[in-house]
Design an enzyme around this catalytic site. Structure first.
Site, mmCIF file in Angstrom:
data_model
loop_
_atom_site.group_PDB
_atom_site.id
_atom_site.type_symbol
_atom_site.label_atom_id
_atom_site.label_comp_id
_atom_site.label_asym_id
_atom_site.label_seq_id
_atom_site.Cartn_x
_atom_site.Cartn_y
_atom_site.Cartn_z
ATOM 1 N N PHE A 76 0.740 -1.326 -0.068
ATOM 2 C CA PHE A 76 -0.011 0.336 -0.141
ATOM 3 C C PHE A 76 1.043 1.383 0.167
ATOM 4 O O PHE A 76 0.364 2.414 -0.148
ATOM 5 C CB PHE A 76 -0.812 0.013 1.337
ATOM 6 N N SER A 80 0.091 9.756 -1.854
ATOM 7 C CA SER A 80 -1.142 9.319 -2.565
ATOM 8 C C SER A 80 -2.146 10.531 -2.813
ATOM 9 O O SER A 80 -3.081 10.449 -3.200
ATOM 10 C CB SER A 80 -2.031 8.399 -1.558
ATOM 11 N N THR A 119 -4.670 2.325 -8.523
ATOM 12 C CA THR A 119 -5.681 3.195 -8.468
ATOM 13 C C THR A 119 -6.362 3.250 -9.924
ATOM 14 O O THR A 119 -5.702 3.068 -10.856
ATOM 15 C CB THR A 119 -5.063 4.742 -8.206
ATOM 16 N N ASP A 120 -7.616 3.627 -10.082
ATOM 17 C CA ASP A 120 -8.171 3.880 -11.219
ATOM 18 C C ASP A 120 -7.529 5.230 -12.251
ATOM 19 O O ASP A 120 -7.722 5.320 -13.444
ATOM 20 C CB ASP A 120 -9.680 4.232 -11.207
ATOM 21 N N GLU A 121 -7.020 5.963 -11.525
ATOM 22 C CA GLU A 121 -6.534 6.943 -11.916
ATOM 23 C C GLU A 121 -5.270 6.983 -13.095
ATOM 24 O O GLU A 121 -4.876 7.903 -13.798
ATOM 25 C CB GLU A 121 -5.546 8.108 -10.986
ATOM 26 N N TYR A 146 1.136 12.301 -9.756
ATOM 27 C CA TYR A 146 0.884 11.167 -8.762
ATOM 28 C C TYR A 146 0.358 9.933 -9.765
ATOM 29 O O TYR A 146 0.839 8.875 -9.659
ATOM 30 C CB TYR A 146 -0.606 11.530 -7.744
ATOM 31 N N LYS A 150 2.094 5.952 -10.154
ATOM 32 C CA LYS A 150 1.300 4.989 -9.985
ATOM 33 C C LYS A 150 1.188 4.028 -10.978
ATOM 34 O O LYS A 150 1.583 2.784 -11.245
ATOM 35 C CB LYS A 150 -0.255 5.258 -9.569
ATOM 36 N N LYS A 185 -7.813 14.710 2.120
ATOM 37 C CA LYS A 185 -8.773 14.247 1.180
ATOM 38 C C LYS A 185 -10.353 14.854 1.098
ATOM 39 O O LYS A 185 -10.726 15.554 2.187
ATOM 40 C CB LYS A 185 -8.907 12.710 1.057
ATOM 41 N N LYS A 201 -14.907 23.302 0.805
ATOM 42 C CA LYS A 201 -14.291 23.901 -0.512
ATOM 43 C C LYS A 201 -14.424 23.347 -1.596
ATOM 44 O O LYS A 201 -13.902 21.941 -1.530
ATOM 45 C CB LYS A 201 -12.676 24.106 -0.099
ATOM 46 N N LEU A 202 -15.075 23.673 -2.523
ATOM 47 C CA LEU A 202 -15.425 22.932 -3.977
ATOM 48 C C LEU A 202 -14.636 23.264 -5.255
ATOM 49 O O LEU A 202 -14.524 24.612 -5.433
ATOM 50 C CB LEU A 202 -16.821 23.070 -4.235
ATOM 51 N N ARG A 210 -16.430 11.032 -9.181
ATOM 52 C CA ARG A 210 -15.826 10.063 -8.755
ATOM 53 C C ARG A 210 -16.687 9.008 -8.143
ATOM 54 O O ARG A 210 -17.837 9.014 -7.843
ATOM 55 C CB ARG A 210 -14.999 10.458 -7.453
ATOM 56 N N ARG A 269 -8.131 22.531 -9.614
ATOM 57 C CA ARG A 269 -7.252 21.587 -9.633
ATOM 58 C C ARG A 269 -6.630 21.684 -11.170
ATOM 59 O O ARG A 269 -7.293 21.486 -12.138
ATOM 60 C CB ARG A 269 -7.246 20.257 -9.053
#
Ligand code: NAD
Ligand code: TDX
Length: 329
Positions: A76, A80, A119-121, A146, A150, A185, A201-202, A210, A269
């Site tokens: 793991f 991250s 991860t799916d990313e 990131y 991965k 997160k 905060k959006l 997600r 982002r």
């Protein structure tokens, strides 16, 4: 598999995995290897009978000795957080790529089984208004430092399986939520903001989607793969529950008895992935896995956990918000 080495076992998903493993398989001897970065805490393993080793997965001689004394490695450990990787990619390259390489060399030498958590990313993103999904065959197309790190680590695992016959499997899970998740997160950041009387905060317009998977469901899938997965195979993990970030924040405010519109829009982002969605047919049909958590109930339980464990998250809150302030988010 009597002896298990868990890297990153003091972090969010890893510590939940250790708790679940010892609850389900009390005879397994668990060793945790963790560097205790800002994201890891030994308190996450309070009262759990593990051998704890404070160290770096990039330390080849330490890793070699630990791998030599185990039957399976569940990997793991990682940097991250996407926002951190945009700010400073270097620890992501070191831990996620060099660290995975170091583990691969040790499992190759000692012929030890490895399960690599990803991860799916790694697949990039999907259009917002589509029913498209990632599958195990989707081409890699990572967007952030990131996800690129991965993706690199997954590629190393695949190459070590093919070229050296390493006994490894890979899983790529969607976004997790649950207890012990760092307040950087999305979900814990907003829960703790609300508990402190601050606004959620959006990022941007908040339309990004997600797929939210409870950490216990992620870990039950990992247990299935370790016990029944085919060597060399990749498995996607996810609940099927997709929500936009705006929906999540509205839902949290409602569940916490606040005005559902009481949040701030902050700058987006850079390179922000639009949507992730995993097709989990392979895991469900070949390994008989199903997620157990209903999202709303899981979210309510997570809110309760943060409400009752302010002593756990308060020490990380102000430094985390100071980092966000520098990023304007
Ligand atoms: P986390 O940041 O909460 O925990 C990471 C842990 O790794 C920490 O305990 C940290 O101290 C440790 N660590 C970092 N660098 C290390 C090093 N060099 N040597 C040893 N230990 C080190 O992360 P998480 O959210 O629990 O994620 C765990 C894994 O799951 C990662 O591989 C991540 O890519 C993957 N993943 C996470 C999610 C998610 O939603 N959080 C989803 C899919 C996959
Ligand atoms: O304050 C916030 N406001 C906001 O709108 C934060 C922290 C996030 N967001 C948005 C960005 C994302 O679209 O919410 C979404 C989720 O953000 P994160 O919690 O940072 O997760 P994400 O970037 O999707 O990555 C997570 O899932 C995949 C994990 O951090 C990764 O480790 C995992 O691989």
């Amino acid at each position: 598999m009597r002896r298990m080495l868990v890297t990153g076992g003091a972090g969010f998903i890893g510590s939940n995995f250790v708790h679940d493993t010892l609850r389900r398989f009390p005879d397994v001897e668990v060793t945790v290897l963790d560097l205790l970065t800002y994201a890891g805490s030994q308190r996450n393993l309070d009262g759990v009978p593990v051998t704890f080793v404070h160290g770096d997965i990039c330390d080849a001689s330490l890793v070699d000795g630990l791998v030599a004394a185990t039957d399976v490695v569940v990997h793991f450990a990682a940097e991250s957080h996407v926002d951190n990787s945009l700010n400073d990619p270097s620890p992501f390259i070191q831990t996620n790529i060099v660290g995975t390489f170091t583990l691969l060399e040790a499992v190759r030498k000692h012929e030890v089984r490895l399960h690599h958590i990803s991860t799916d990313e790694v697949f990039g993103d999907l259009p917002l208004d589509s029913l498209e999904q990632f599958t195990e065959q989707t081409a890699y197309d990572p967007s952030s430092p990131y996800s690129a790190s991965k993706a690199s680590s997954d590629m190393l695992v695949r190459a070590w399986v093919r070229s050296y016959g390493v006994q490894a499997t890979i899983s790529n899970c969607a976004n997790n939520y649950g207890s012990y998740q760092h307040v950087e997160k999305l979900i814990p950041r907003q829960i703790t903001n609300i508990l402190l009387g601050d606004k959620p905060k959006l990022y941007g317009a908040g339309a990004n989607v997600r797929e939210w998977t409870h950490v216990t469901d992620h870990n039950s899938a990992v247990h299935r793969i370790i016990t029944a997965g085919q060597i060399g195979e990749t498995y996607l993990i996810g609940s099927g529950d997709e929500r936009s970030n705006q929906q999540i924040i509205t839902q949290l405010l409602t569940l916490m008895g606040q005005d559902p519109t009481a949040y701030d829009h902050v700058p987006d982002r850079p390179g922000h992935d639009l949507r992730y969605s995993n097709n989990t047919t392979k895991l469900r049909t070949e390994l008989g896995w199903t997620p157990r958590y209903d999202f709303e109930a899981g979210l309510a339980a997570t809110i309760t956990w943060y409400r009752e464990n302010a002593a756990w998250w308060k020490p990380q809150k102000s430094s985390t918000e100071a980092k966000y302030k520098l990023l304007g988010r």
